[in-house]
Design a protein around this motif. Sequence first.
Motif, mmCIF file in Angstrom:
data_model
loop_
_atom_site.group_PDB
_atom_site.id
_atom_site.type_symbol
_atom_site.label_atom_id
_atom_site.label_comp_id
_atom_site.label_asym_id
_atom_site.label_seq_id
_atom_site.Cartn_x
_atom_site.Cartn_y
_atom_site.Cartn_z
ATOM 1 N N GLN A 157 26.601 28.376 16.307
ATOM 2 C CA GLN A 157 27.020 27.138 15.679
ATOM 3 C C GLN A 157 28.064 26.236 16.411
ATOM 4 O O GLN A 157 28.364 25.118 16.305
ATOM 5 N N VAL A 158 28.704 27.113 17.288
ATOM 6 C CA VAL A 158 30.008 26.465 17.928
ATOM 7 C C VAL A 158 29.825 26.597 19.453
ATOM 8 O O VAL A 158 29.785 25.592 20.075
ATOM 9 N N TYR A 159 29.943 27.744 19.919
ATOM 10 C CA TYR A 159 30.077 27.966 21.282
ATOM 11 C C TYR A 159 28.684 27.698 22.517
ATOM 12 O O TYR A 159 28.767 27.337 23.318
ATOM 13 N N ALA A 160 27.630 27.779 21.599
ATOM 14 C CA ALA A 160 26.353 27.798 22.527
ATOM 15 C C ALA A 160 26.179 26.271 22.854
ATOM 16 O O ALA A 160 25.639 26.013 23.911
ATOM 17 N N PHE A 161 26.140 25.402 21.773
ATOM 18 C CA PHE A 161 25.900 23.883 22.064
ATOM 19 C C PHE A 161 26.717 22.907 21.564
ATOM 20 O O PHE A 161 26.995 22.173 22.608
ATOM 21 N N MET A 162 27.290 23.158 20.412
ATOM 22 C CA MET A 162 28.155 21.980 20.160
ATOM 23 C C MET A 162 29.323 21.684 21.088
ATOM 24 O O MET A 162 29.751 20.566 21.371
ATOM 25 N N LEU A 163 30.175 22.960 21.266
ATOM 26 C CA LEU A 163 31.303 22.952 22.098
ATOM 27 C C LEU A 163 31.145 22.472 23.626
ATOM 28 O O LEU A 163 31.840 21.514 24.005
ATOM 29 N N PRO A 164 29.997 23.083 24.084
ATOM 30 C CA PRO A 164 29.870 22.661 25.478
ATOM 31 C C PRO A 164 29.342 21.217 25.549
ATOM 32 O O PRO A 164 29.875 20.292 26.806
ATOM 33 N N LEU A 165 28.631 20.698 24.804
ATOM 34 C CA LEU A 165 28.115 19.192 24.628
ATOM 35 C C LEU A 165 29.618 18.288 24.380
ATOM 36 O O LEU A 165 29.698 17.606 25.378
ATOM 37 N N LEU A 166 30.275 18.622 23.604
ATOM 38 C CA LEU A 166 31.591 17.769 23.150
ATOM 39 C C LEU A 166 32.458 17.743 24.610
ATOM 40 O O LEU A 166 32.834 16.961 25.224
ATOM 41 N N LEU A 167 32.903 19.003 25.199
ATOM 42 C CA LEU A 167 33.499 19.172 26.215
ATOM 43 C C LEU A 167 33.100 18.580 27.450
ATOM 44 O O LEU A 167 33.815 18.196 28.328
ATOM 45 N N ALA A 168 31.692 18.735 27.818
ATOM 46 C CA ALA A 168 31.087 18.007 28.799
ATOM 47 C C ALA A 168 31.194 16.771 28.769
ATOM 48 O O ALA A 168 31.522 15.592 29.767
#
Lengths: 312, 271
Positions: free
Chosen positions: B80-91
Amino acid sequence: MPLGTQCARAYREAVSSVILTRGLTKRFGASVALDGLDLDVHEGEVFGFVGPNGAGKTTTIRLLLDLLRPTAGSVAVLGGDPRRDGVALRARIGYLPGDLNLPPKVTGRAFLADQAALRRLDLSPVIDELADRLTADLDRPMGELSLGNRRKIGVVAAFAHRPDLLVLDEPTGGLDPLVQQTFRAMVREAAAAGATVFLSSHVLDEVQHTADRVAVLRKGRLVAEDRVDALIARLVRTVRVRFTVAPPGDSFHGVPGVAGVASPQPDTLEFTLAGAAGPLLAALAPHAPLDLHAPEPDLEDVFLHLYGEEAQ
Amino acid sequence: MTSSLVLFRRALADRRRWLLGWSVGIVLLVVLTLAFWPSFRDKADDMNEMVANLPDSVKSLFGMGGGVDPFSPVGYLSSQVYAFMLPLLLAIAGIGIGGSLAGDEEHGVAESVYVLPVPRRRIVFERWLTMVALTSLLAVVTFVAVLVTVRLVDMPVGTMALWWASVTSALLTWSIAGLAVLVGAWTGRRGVAITVATVIAVAGYVITGLADAGIGFFETLEPVSLFTHYDVLHSLAQGRPPWSALVLVAVTLVSLGLALWAIDRRDLRAG
Protein backbone atom coordinates in the motif's frame (compact mmCIF):
# COMPACT_ATOMS: atom_id res chain seq x y z
CA MET A 1 57.00 36.33 -44.16
CA PRO A 2 59.34 34.43 -41.81
CA LEU A 3 57.61 32.29 -39.21
CA GLY A 4 59.15 34.27 -36.32
CA THR A 5 57.72 37.52 -37.66
CA GLN A 6 54.30 35.91 -38.12
CA CYS A 7 54.34 34.65 -34.55
CA ALA A 8 55.43 38.06 -33.25
CA ARG A 9 52.58 39.70 -35.17
CA ALA A 10 50.03 37.20 -33.92
CA TYR A 11 51.26 37.79 -30.39
CA ARG A 12 51.02 41.58 -30.74
CA GLU A 13 47.48 41.22 -32.06
CA ALA A 14 46.52 38.91 -29.24
CA VAL A 15 47.85 41.12 -26.45
CA SER A 16 46.40 44.38 -27.73
CA SER A 17 43.08 42.89 -28.78
CA VAL A 18 40.41 42.30 -26.20
CA ILE A 19 38.31 40.47 -28.76
CA LEU A 20 39.99 38.78 -31.71
CA THR A 21 38.11 36.51 -34.09
CA ARG A 22 39.40 34.97 -37.30
CA GLY A 23 37.09 33.19 -39.71
CA LEU A 24 34.60 32.70 -36.90
CA THR A 25 31.76 30.60 -38.21
CA LYS A 26 28.68 29.18 -36.56
CA ARG A 27 26.17 26.93 -38.26
CA PHE A 28 22.96 25.57 -36.79
CA GLY A 29 22.22 22.56 -38.96
CA ALA A 30 21.94 23.86 -42.51
CA SER A 31 21.59 27.54 -41.56
CA VAL A 32 24.70 29.70 -41.31
CA ALA A 33 24.36 32.18 -38.45
CA LEU A 34 27.90 33.54 -38.70
CA ASP A 35 30.13 33.22 -41.73
CA GLY A 36 33.88 33.80 -41.38
CA LEU A 37 33.80 36.79 -39.03
CA ASP A 38 37.09 38.67 -38.51
CA LEU A 39 36.84 41.10 -35.61
CA ASP A 40 39.50 42.99 -33.74
CA VAL A 41 38.38 45.00 -30.74
CA HIS A 42 41.13 46.94 -29.00
CA GLU A 43 41.65 47.51 -25.33
CA GLY A 44 39.79 50.53 -23.95
CA GLU A 45 37.61 51.24 -26.97
CA VAL A 46 33.85 51.34 -27.28
CA PHE A 47 33.10 49.10 -30.21
CA GLY A 48 29.70 49.25 -31.87
CA PHE A 49 28.37 46.05 -33.39
CA VAL A 50 25.50 46.91 -35.64
CA GLY A 51 23.10 44.95 -37.77
CA PRO A 52 19.45 44.14 -38.19
CA ASN A 53 17.77 41.39 -36.19
CA GLY A 54 19.02 37.99 -37.31
CA ALA A 55 22.34 39.35 -38.62
CA GLY A 56 24.33 37.19 -36.16
CA LYS A 57 25.11 39.74 -33.43
CA THR A 58 23.77 37.68 -30.53
CA THR A 59 25.34 34.52 -31.95
CA THR A 60 28.72 36.32 -31.93
CA ILE A 61 28.21 37.41 -28.33
CA ARG A 62 27.19 33.91 -27.24
CA LEU A 63 30.39 32.58 -28.86
CA LEU A 64 32.47 35.15 -26.94
CA LEU A 65 30.91 33.96 -23.69
CA ASP A 66 31.27 30.24 -24.45
CA LEU A 67 27.52 29.74 -24.42
CA LEU A 68 28.01 28.51 -27.99
CA ARG A 69 30.98 26.75 -29.55
CA PRO A 70 32.30 27.76 -32.98
CA THR A 71 31.77 25.50 -35.98
CA ALA A 72 34.99 26.88 -37.51
CA GLY A 73 37.47 29.68 -36.98
CA SER A 74 39.00 31.02 -33.81
CA VAL A 75 37.99 33.38 -31.06
CA ALA A 76 40.08 34.94 -28.31
CA VAL A 77 38.69 37.10 -25.53
CA LEU A 78 40.98 39.05 -23.18
CA GLY A 79 43.82 36.98 -24.61
CA GLY A 80 42.23 33.67 -23.65
CA ASP A 81 40.14 30.90 -25.14
CA PRO A 82 36.50 31.26 -24.05
CA ARG A 83 36.19 27.50 -23.65
CA ARG A 84 39.50 26.58 -22.05
CA ASP A 85 39.82 29.70 -19.90
CA GLY A 86 36.09 30.37 -19.58
CA VAL A 87 35.84 30.65 -15.80
CA ALA A 88 38.76 33.06 -15.49
CA LEU A 89 37.61 35.13 -18.48
CA ARG A 90 34.00 35.41 -17.34
CA ALA A 91 35.22 36.85 -14.03
CA ARG A 92 36.45 39.84 -16.09
CA ILE A 93 33.37 40.18 -18.30
CA GLY A 94 30.10 41.98 -17.59
CA TYR A 95 27.23 40.89 -19.83
CA LEU A 96 23.82 42.38 -20.43
CA PRO A 97 21.81 40.08 -22.70
CA GLY A 98 19.35 41.48 -25.22
CA ASP A 99 16.73 38.98 -24.18
CA LEU A 100 17.06 39.26 -20.42
CA ASN A 101 15.37 36.45 -18.49
CA LEU A 102 15.58 36.77 -14.73
CA PRO A 103 14.16 34.38 -12.13
CA PRO A 104 10.67 35.82 -11.57
CA LYS A 105 10.19 34.90 -7.91
CA VAL A 106 13.49 36.32 -6.68
CA THR A 107 13.98 39.98 -5.71
CA GLY A 108 16.58 42.03 -7.53
CA ARG A 109 18.56 42.35 -4.31
CA ALA A 110 18.68 38.59 -3.74
CA PHE A 111 19.52 37.96 -7.41
CA LEU A 112 22.39 40.47 -7.37
CA ALA A 113 23.65 39.14 -4.02
CA ASP A 114 23.75 35.61 -5.51
CA GLN A 115 25.61 36.87 -8.58
CA ALA A 116 28.16 38.65 -6.37
CA ALA A 117 28.55 35.55 -4.18
CA LEU A 118 29.16 33.41 -7.27
CA ARG A 119 31.83 35.91 -8.29
CA ARG A 120 33.27 35.66 -4.75
CA LEU A 121 33.00 39.43 -4.38
CA ASP A 122 31.37 41.71 -1.84
CA LEU A 123 29.51 44.11 -4.10
CA SER A 124 26.64 45.32 -1.91
CA PRO A 125 27.84 48.99 -1.67
CA VAL A 126 28.36 49.16 -5.45
CA ILE A 127 25.02 47.46 -6.11
CA ASP A 128 23.21 50.00 -3.91
CA GLU A 129 25.02 52.88 -5.58
CA LEU A 130 24.22 51.68 -9.12
CA ALA A 131 20.63 50.85 -8.20
CA ASP A 132 20.18 54.38 -6.82
CA ARG A 133 21.65 55.89 -9.93
CA LEU A 134 19.38 53.89 -12.23
CA THR A 135 16.39 54.12 -9.84
CA ALA A 136 16.14 50.32 -9.85
CA ASP A 137 13.66 48.64 -7.51
CA LEU A 138 15.58 45.83 -5.80
CA ASP A 139 12.98 44.79 -3.26
CA ARG A 140 10.18 43.35 -5.37
CA PRO A 141 10.15 39.92 -7.06
CA MET A 142 11.54 40.50 -10.54
CA GLY A 143 8.51 38.87 -12.16
CA GLU A 144 6.44 41.82 -10.89
CA LEU A 145 8.67 44.44 -12.53
CA SER A 146 8.20 46.10 -15.91
CA LEU A 147 10.63 45.25 -18.72
CA GLY A 148 12.51 48.52 -18.18
CA ASN A 149 12.87 47.91 -14.45
CA ARG A 150 14.09 44.37 -15.01
CA ARG A 151 16.68 45.68 -17.47
CA LYS A 152 17.94 48.13 -14.85
CA ILE A 153 18.74 45.12 -12.67
CA GLY A 154 20.49 43.52 -15.65
CA VAL A 155 22.57 46.70 -16.08
CA VAL A 156 23.56 46.63 -12.39
CA ALA A 157 24.55 42.95 -12.74
CA ALA A 158 26.72 43.74 -15.78
CA PHE A 159 28.53 46.77 -14.29
CA ALA A 160 28.76 46.01 -10.54
CA HIS A 161 32.03 44.05 -10.57
CA ARG A 162 33.77 46.71 -12.73
CA PRO A 163 34.63 44.29 -15.53
CA ASP A 164 37.50 44.72 -18.00
CA LEU A 165 35.11 43.88 -20.85
CA LEU A 166 31.47 44.92 -21.02
CA VAL A 167 29.38 43.01 -23.53
CA LEU A 168 26.08 44.82 -23.96
CA ASP A 169 23.44 43.39 -26.29
CA GLU A 170 20.69 45.85 -27.26
CA PRO A 171 21.29 47.54 -23.92
CA THR A 172 18.81 50.41 -23.87
CA GLY A 173 15.75 48.51 -25.10
CA GLY A 174 12.92 49.18 -22.65
CA LEU A 175 14.80 51.88 -20.72
CA ASP A 176 13.16 55.32 -20.53
CA PRO A 177 15.10 58.25 -22.07
CA LEU A 178 16.37 59.53 -18.73
CA VAL A 179 17.76 56.13 -17.75
CA GLN A 180 19.22 55.76 -21.25
CA GLN A 181 21.20 58.94 -20.60
CA THR A 182 22.43 57.56 -17.28
CA PHE A 183 23.33 54.31 -19.00
CA ARG A 184 25.35 56.10 -21.70
CA ALA A 185 27.18 58.03 -19.02
CA MET A 186 27.98 54.75 -17.28
CA VAL A 187 29.36 53.32 -20.53
CA ARG A 188 31.55 56.40 -21.07
CA GLU A 189 32.80 56.25 -17.47
CA ALA A 190 33.62 52.56 -17.78
CA ALA A 191 35.55 53.23 -21.00
CA ALA A 192 37.34 56.19 -19.39
CA ALA A 193 38.36 53.87 -16.56
CA GLY A 194 39.98 51.55 -19.11
CA ALA A 195 37.23 49.02 -19.77
CA THR A 196 36.54 47.80 -23.28
CA VAL A 197 32.89 48.00 -24.33
CA PHE A 198 31.35 45.76 -26.98
CA LEU A 199 28.04 47.37 -27.75
CA SER A 200 25.66 45.47 -29.98
CA SER A 201 22.59 47.23 -31.24
CA HIS A 202 20.19 47.70 -34.08
CA VAL A 203 19.41 51.13 -32.61
CA LEU A 204 22.01 52.98 -34.65
CA ASP A 205 21.67 56.23 -32.77
CA GLU A 206 22.83 54.47 -29.62
CA VAL A 207 26.05 53.25 -31.23
CA GLN A 208 26.73 56.45 -33.16
CA HIS A 209 26.88 58.53 -30.00
CA THR A 210 28.81 56.08 -27.87
CA ALA A 211 31.12 54.01 -30.05
CA ASP A 212 34.60 54.82 -31.34
CA ARG A 213 34.47 52.20 -34.05
CA VAL A 214 31.64 50.30 -35.63
CA ALA A 215 31.32 46.99 -37.40
CA VAL A 216 28.25 46.39 -39.52
CA LEU A 217 27.03 42.83 -39.76
CA ARG A 218 24.55 41.44 -42.20
CA LYS A 219 23.45 37.84 -42.71
CA GLY A 220 26.36 36.61 -40.62
CA ARG A 221 29.01 38.54 -42.56
CA LEU A 222 30.91 41.72 -41.87
CA VAL A 223 29.77 44.41 -44.30
CA ALA A 224 31.92 47.25 -42.98
CA GLU A 225 34.21 48.06 -40.11
CA ASP A 226 35.61 51.52 -39.46
CA ARG A 227 35.63 54.55 -37.21
CA VAL A 228 32.18 56.09 -36.92
CA ASP A 229 33.34 59.33 -38.58
CA ALA A 230 35.17 57.47 -41.34
CA LEU A 231 32.13 55.34 -42.03
CA ILE A 232 30.04 58.48 -42.32
CA ALA A 233 32.63 60.05 -44.61
CA ARG A 234 32.20 57.10 -46.96
CA LEU A 235 28.61 58.02 -47.31
CA VAL A 236 27.00 59.51 -50.39
CA ARG A 237 25.41 62.69 -49.03
CA THR A 238 22.97 65.25 -50.34
CA VAL A 239 23.95 68.94 -50.35
CA ARG A 240 21.21 71.45 -51.14
CA VAL A 241 22.29 74.96 -52.25
CA ARG A 242 20.05 78.00 -52.80
CA PHE A 243 21.10 80.89 -55.08
CA THR A 244 19.68 84.22 -56.16
CA VAL A 245 19.84 82.82 -59.67
CA ALA A 246 20.79 79.15 -59.88
CA PRO A 247 23.63 78.38 -62.33
CA PRO A 248 23.03 75.54 -64.81
CA GLY A 249 23.53 72.14 -63.24
CA ASP A 250 25.74 71.07 -66.18
CA SER A 251 28.47 73.50 -65.06
CA PHE A 252 29.26 71.22 -62.09
CA HIS A 253 29.89 68.09 -64.12
CA GLY A 254 33.45 66.99 -63.62
CA VAL A 255 33.82 68.51 -60.15
CA PRO A 256 35.55 65.83 -58.06
CA GLY A 257 33.09 64.11 -55.67
CA VAL A 258 29.95 65.32 -57.40
CA ALA A 259 28.01 62.25 -58.46
CA GLY A 260 24.90 64.04 -59.66
CA VAL A 261 23.06 67.36 -59.82
CA ALA A 262 19.30 67.96 -59.71
CA SER A 263 17.22 71.11 -59.71
CA PRO A 264 14.19 70.64 -57.49
CA GLN A 265 13.32 74.40 -57.59
CA PRO A 266 14.40 77.17 -59.96
CA ASP A 267 16.67 78.80 -57.35
CA THR A 268 18.00 75.54 -55.86
CA LEU A 269 20.45 72.83 -56.87
CA GLU A 270 20.76 69.51 -55.10
CA PHE A 271 24.14 67.79 -55.30
CA THR A 272 24.84 64.15 -54.64
CA LEU A 273 28.27 64.20 -53.05
CA ALA A 274 30.52 61.18 -52.64
CA GLY A 275 33.72 62.03 -50.82
CA ALA A 276 35.25 65.29 -49.63
CA ALA A 277 33.22 68.49 -49.92
CA GLY A 278 36.16 70.86 -50.73
CA PRO A 279 36.10 70.74 -54.57
CA LEU A 280 32.33 71.33 -54.63
CA LEU A 281 32.60 74.31 -52.26
CA ALA A 282 35.35 75.78 -54.44
CA ALA A 283 33.19 75.33 -57.53
CA LEU A 284 30.17 76.91 -55.79
CA ALA A 285 31.99 80.03 -54.54
CA PRO A 286 31.88 82.05 -57.79
CA HIS A 287 28.07 81.60 -57.97
CA ALA A 288 27.50 83.35 -54.60
CA PRO A 289 25.25 80.79 -52.95
CA LEU A 290 22.68 82.25 -50.49
CA ASP A 291 22.21 79.18 -48.36
CA LEU A 292 23.72 75.72 -48.06
CA HIS A 293 22.08 72.78 -46.34
CA ALA A 294 23.87 69.48 -45.77
CA PRO A 295 22.09 67.35 -43.19
CA GLU A 296 24.54 65.41 -41.03
CA PRO A 297 24.41 61.84 -42.23
CA ASP A 298 23.55 59.36 -39.58
CA LEU A 299 24.45 55.75 -39.29
CA GLU A 300 21.04 54.76 -40.51
CA ASP A 301 21.99 56.22 -43.89
CA VAL A 302 25.36 54.44 -43.85
CA PHE A 303 23.58 51.30 -42.95
CA LEU A 304 21.07 51.54 -45.78
CA HIS A 305 23.79 52.63 -48.16
CA LEU A 306 26.01 49.67 -47.29
CA TYR A 307 23.12 47.27 -47.50
CA GLY A 308 22.14 48.81 -50.78
CA GLU A 309 25.66 48.24 -52.12
CA GLU A 310 25.57 44.70 -50.94
CA ALA A 311 22.18 44.10 -52.51
CA GLN A 312 23.47 45.41 -55.83
CA MET B 1 30.57 36.80 -0.12
CA THR B 2 30.87 33.06 0.25
CA SER B 3 30.17 31.22 -2.97
CA SER B 4 29.69 27.77 -1.45
CA LEU B 5 26.59 26.10 -2.85
CA VAL B 6 24.89 29.42 -3.67
CA LEU B 7 22.87 27.80 -6.46
CA PHE B 8 21.88 24.88 -4.24
CA ARG B 9 20.76 27.20 -1.44
CA ARG B 10 18.82 29.39 -3.88
CA ALA B 11 17.11 26.34 -5.42
CA LEU B 12 16.11 25.11 -1.95
CA ALA B 13 14.84 28.54 -0.92
CA ASP B 14 12.76 28.76 -4.11
CA ARG B 15 11.13 25.42 -3.27
CA ARG B 16 10.08 26.02 0.34
CA ARG B 17 6.37 25.99 -0.52
CA TRP B 18 6.93 23.09 -2.90
CA LEU B 19 8.48 21.09 -0.06
CA LEU B 20 5.66 21.99 2.33
CA GLY B 21 3.00 20.99 -0.22
CA TRP B 22 4.62 17.65 -1.03
CA SER B 23 5.23 16.89 2.66
CA VAL B 24 1.60 17.54 3.58
CA GLY B 25 0.43 15.42 0.63
CA ILE B 26 2.66 12.49 1.57
CA VAL B 27 1.69 12.65 5.25
CA LEU B 28 -2.01 12.66 4.36
CA LEU B 29 -1.62 9.70 2.00
CA VAL B 30 0.38 7.69 4.53
CA VAL B 31 -2.02 8.42 7.38
CA LEU B 32 -5.16 7.69 5.35
CA THR B 33 -3.69 4.51 3.86
CA LEU B 34 -2.45 3.08 7.15
CA ALA B 35 -5.60 4.11 9.04
CA PHE B 36 -7.43 1.36 7.15
CA TRP B 37 -5.03 -1.34 8.26
CA PRO B 38 -6.98 -2.40 11.41
CA SER B 39 -10.07 -3.16 9.29
CA PHE B 40 -8.02 -5.17 6.79
CA ARG B 41 -6.24 -7.01 9.63
CA ASP B 42 -9.55 -8.04 11.13
CA LYS B 43 -10.78 -9.41 7.82
CA ALA B 44 -7.42 -10.74 6.60
CA ASP B 45 -8.73 -14.26 5.94
CA ASP B 46 -11.55 -13.02 3.70
CA MET B 47 -9.26 -10.58 1.95
CA ASN B 48 -6.55 -13.21 1.40
CA GLU B 49 -9.10 -15.48 -0.18
CA MET B 50 -10.12 -12.70 -2.55
CA VAL B 51 -6.54 -11.80 -3.44
CA ALA B 52 -5.62 -15.47 -3.96
CA ASN B 53 -8.01 -15.54 -6.92
CA LEU B 54 -6.23 -12.67 -8.68
CA PRO B 55 -3.75 -13.50 -11.45
CA ASP B 56 -0.10 -13.52 -10.33
CA SER B 57 0.74 -10.68 -12.72
CA VAL B 58 -1.90 -8.43 -11.13
CA LYS B 59 -0.70 -9.32 -7.64
CA SER B 60 2.88 -8.56 -8.59
CA LEU B 61 2.03 -5.26 -10.20
CA PHE B 62 0.27 -4.16 -7.02
CA GLY B 63 3.11 -5.18 -4.77
CA MET B 64 1.37 -8.28 -3.40
CA GLY B 65 3.78 -10.84 -4.85
CA GLY B 66 6.87 -12.31 -3.27
CA GLY B 67 4.95 -14.88 -1.24
CA VAL B 68 4.18 -12.41 1.53
CA ASP B 69 0.74 -12.12 3.09
CA PRO B 70 -0.47 -8.74 1.75
CA PHE B 71 -2.43 -8.11 4.94
CA SER B 72 0.40 -8.82 7.32
CA PRO B 73 2.04 -5.60 8.65
CA VAL B 74 5.01 -5.89 6.29
CA GLY B 75 2.88 -7.02 3.35
CA TYR B 76 0.37 -4.22 3.86
CA LEU B 77 3.06 -1.53 4.19
CA SER B 78 4.83 -2.85 1.13
CA SER B 79 1.79 -3.15 -1.12
CA GLN B 80 0.00 0.00 0.00
CA VAL B 81 2.85 2.43 0.59
CA TYR B 82 6.32 1.41 -0.52
CA ALA B 83 5.85 -0.75 -3.61
CA PHE B 84 3.89 1.70 -5.73
CA MET B 85 2.50 4.86 -4.13
CA LEU B 86 5.66 6.23 -2.55
CA PRO B 87 8.02 5.53 -5.51
CA LEU B 88 5.43 7.11 -7.80
CA LEU B 89 5.20 10.30 -5.71
CA LEU B 90 8.93 10.59 -5.08
CA ALA B 91 9.70 9.94 -8.76
CA ILE B 92 7.28 12.68 -9.86
CA ALA B 93 8.84 15.10 -7.38
CA GLY B 94 12.42 14.14 -8.27
CA ILE B 95 11.89 14.12 -12.04
CA GLY B 96 10.35 17.59 -11.76
CA ILE B 97 13.46 18.96 -10.07
CA GLY B 98 15.80 17.04 -12.36
CA GLY B 99 13.96 18.35 -15.42
CA SER B 100 14.15 21.94 -14.14
CA LEU B 101 17.86 22.05 -15.03
CA ALA B 102 16.93 21.94 -18.72
CA GLY B 103 13.75 23.95 -18.06
CA ASP B 104 15.76 26.90 -16.75
CA GLU B 105 17.99 26.68 -19.81
CA GLU B 106 15.03 26.59 -22.19
CA HIS B 107 13.44 29.61 -20.51
CA GLY B 108 16.71 31.53 -20.65
CA VAL B 109 16.82 31.97 -16.86
CA ALA B 110 19.97 29.85 -16.59
CA GLU B 111 21.94 32.17 -18.92
CA SER B 112 22.51 34.66 -16.09
CA VAL B 113 24.39 31.90 -14.26
CA TYR B 114 26.23 30.31 -17.19
CA VAL B 115 27.85 33.70 -17.97
CA LEU B 116 29.36 33.90 -14.48
CA PRO B 117 32.82 32.62 -13.54
CA VAL B 118 31.32 29.28 -12.56
CA PRO B 119 32.05 25.99 -14.35
CA ARG B 120 29.02 24.48 -16.09
CA ARG B 121 29.61 21.26 -14.15
CA ARG B 122 29.03 23.05 -10.88
CA ILE B 123 25.65 24.32 -12.06
CA VAL B 124 24.59 20.78 -12.95
CA PHE B 125 25.98 19.35 -9.72
CA GLU B 126 24.16 21.84 -7.50
CA ARG B 127 20.83 21.16 -9.24
CA TRP B 128 21.44 17.41 -8.87
CA LEU B 129 22.19 18.02 -5.19
CA THR B 130 18.92 19.95 -4.88
CA MET B 131 17.07 16.95 -6.26
CA VAL B 132 18.87 14.58 -3.86
CA ALA B 133 18.30 16.84 -0.84
CA LEU B 134 14.61 17.49 -1.47
CA THR B 135 13.68 13.90 -2.30
CA SER B 136 15.68 12.78 0.76
CA LEU B 137 13.69 15.20 2.91
CA LEU B 138 10.47 13.76 1.47
CA ALA B 139 11.73 10.25 2.27
CA VAL B 140 12.44 11.35 5.85
CA VAL B 141 8.96 12.90 6.07
CA THR B 142 7.59 9.55 4.87
CA PHE B 143 9.63 7.69 7.48
CA VAL B 144 8.35 9.89 10.31
CA ALA B 145 4.75 9.79 9.06
CA VAL B 146 4.79 5.99 8.72
CA LEU B 147 6.56 5.52 12.07
CA VAL B 148 4.03 7.61 13.96
CA THR B 149 1.02 6.14 12.15
CA VAL B 150 2.03 2.47 12.57
CA ARG B 151 2.40 3.11 16.28
CA LEU B 152 -1.04 4.75 16.38
CA VAL B 153 -2.75 1.87 14.55
CA ASP B 154 -0.79 -0.70 16.53
CA MET B 155 1.05 -2.18 13.56
CA PRO B 156 4.06 -4.22 14.67
CA VAL B 157 6.92 -3.08 12.38
CA GLY B 158 10.45 -2.25 13.56
CA THR B 159 11.79 1.28 13.35
CA MET B 160 14.90 0.22 11.44
CA ALA B 161 12.78 -1.65 8.90
CA LEU B 162 10.84 1.54 8.23
CA TRP B 163 14.01 3.62 8.08
CA TRP B 164 15.67 1.34 5.54
CA ALA B 165 12.49 1.13 3.49
CA SER B 166 12.48 4.92 3.22
CA VAL B 167 16.20 4.98 2.42
CA THR B 168 15.69 2.39 -0.33
CA SER B 169 12.85 4.54 -1.74
CA ALA B 170 15.16 7.55 -1.79
CA LEU B 171 17.85 5.54 -3.61
CA LEU B 172 15.34 4.47 -6.27
CA THR B 173 14.21 8.09 -6.65
CA TRP B 174 17.76 9.39 -7.07
CA SER B 175 18.46 6.82 -9.77
CA ILE B 176 15.28 7.78 -11.70
CA ALA B 177 15.45 11.57 -11.21
CA GLY B 178 19.21 11.48 -11.86
CA LEU B 179 18.32 10.29 -15.37
CA ALA B 180 16.21 13.45 -15.81
CA VAL B 181 19.27 15.51 -14.81
CA LEU B 182 21.44 13.51 -17.23
CA VAL B 183 19.09 13.85 -20.22
CA GLY B 184 18.55 17.53 -19.38
CA ALA B 185 22.29 18.14 -19.28
CA TRP B 186 22.72 16.21 -22.52
CA THR B 187 19.94 17.83 -24.55
CA GLY B 188 18.92 21.04 -22.77
CA ARG B 189 15.28 20.02 -23.29
CA ARG B 190 13.02 19.68 -20.28
CA GLY B 191 10.32 17.73 -22.13
CA VAL B 192 12.81 15.12 -23.33
CA ALA B 193 14.41 14.86 -19.87
CA ILE B 194 11.07 14.27 -18.14
CA THR B 195 9.78 11.88 -20.79
CA VAL B 196 12.89 9.68 -20.85
CA ALA B 197 13.08 9.42 -17.05
CA THR B 198 9.36 8.69 -16.79
CA VAL B 199 9.39 6.04 -19.52
CA ILE B 200 12.40 4.30 -17.93
CA ALA B 201 10.69 4.34 -14.52
CA VAL B 202 7.31 3.08 -15.75
CA ALA B 203 8.88 0.46 -18.01
CA GLY B 204 11.01 -0.72 -15.09
CA TYR B 205 7.98 -0.98 -12.83
CA VAL B 206 6.07 -3.07 -15.36
CA ILE B 207 9.06 -5.28 -16.23
CA THR B 208 9.84 -6.10 -12.60
CA GLY B 209 6.16 -6.65 -11.74
CA LEU B 210 5.59 -9.04 -14.64
CA ALA B 211 8.96 -10.76 -14.18
CA ASP B 212 8.03 -11.46 -10.53
CA ALA B 213 4.87 -13.11 -11.83
CA GLY B 214 7.09 -15.49 -13.79
CA ILE B 215 6.42 -14.20 -17.30
CA GLY B 216 9.45 -15.40 -19.29
CA PHE B 217 10.06 -12.45 -21.59
CA PHE B 218 10.06 -10.00 -18.69
CA GLU B 219 12.29 -12.25 -16.61
CA THR B 220 15.05 -11.81 -19.19
CA LEU B 221 14.68 -8.02 -18.99
CA GLU B 222 14.50 -7.97 -15.20
CA PRO B 223 18.15 -7.05 -14.49
CA VAL B 224 17.92 -3.78 -16.44
CA SER B 225 14.90 -2.55 -14.50
CA LEU B 226 15.62 -0.13 -11.66
CA PHE B 227 12.65 -1.56 -9.74
CA THR B 228 14.30 -4.98 -9.69
CA HIS B 229 16.99 -3.50 -7.46
CA TYR B 230 14.44 -1.72 -5.33
CA ASP B 231 13.64 -4.67 -3.09
CA VAL B 232 11.72 -2.76 -0.44
CA LEU B 233 10.13 -5.93 0.89
CA HIS B 234 13.61 -7.04 1.87
CA SER B 235 14.22 -3.78 3.75
CA LEU B 236 10.90 -4.10 5.59
CA ALA B 237 11.21 -7.80 6.39
CA GLN B 238 14.94 -7.91 7.22
CA GLY B 239 15.35 -4.47 8.76
CA ARG B 240 18.29 -3.70 6.44
CA PRO B 241 18.58 -2.75 2.77
CA PRO B 242 19.28 -5.39 0.12
CA TRP B 243 22.73 -5.46 -1.47
CA SER B 244 21.01 -4.86 -4.80
CA ALA B 245 20.34 -1.28 -3.63
CA LEU B 246 24.01 -0.68 -4.45
CA VAL B 247 23.01 -0.97 -8.11
CA LEU B 248 20.73 2.05 -7.59
CA VAL B 249 23.63 3.94 -6.02
CA ALA B 250 25.86 2.98 -8.95
CA VAL B 251 23.26 4.09 -11.54
CA THR B 252 22.86 7.40 -9.67
CA LEU B 253 26.58 8.09 -9.59
CA VAL B 254 27.21 7.00 -13.18
CA SER B 255 24.36 9.19 -14.48
CA LEU B 256 25.70 12.13 -12.46
CA GLY B 257 29.16 11.60 -13.95
CA LEU B 258 27.74 11.44 -17.47
CA ALA B 259 25.66 14.59 -16.83
CA LEU B 260 28.77 16.51 -15.70
CA TRP B 261 30.59 15.33 -18.82
CA ALA B 262 27.69 16.05 -21.20
CA ILE B 263 27.03 19.64 -20.14
CA ASP B 264 30.54 20.67 -21.16
CA ARG B 265 30.25 19.28 -24.65
CA ARG B 266 27.49 21.28 -26.27
CA ASP B 267 25.99 24.65 -27.13
CA LEU B 268 23.65 26.05 -24.52
CA ARG B 269 20.15 26.87 -25.69
CA ALA B 270 19.02 30.46 -25.97
CA GLY B 271 15.98 31.46 -23.95
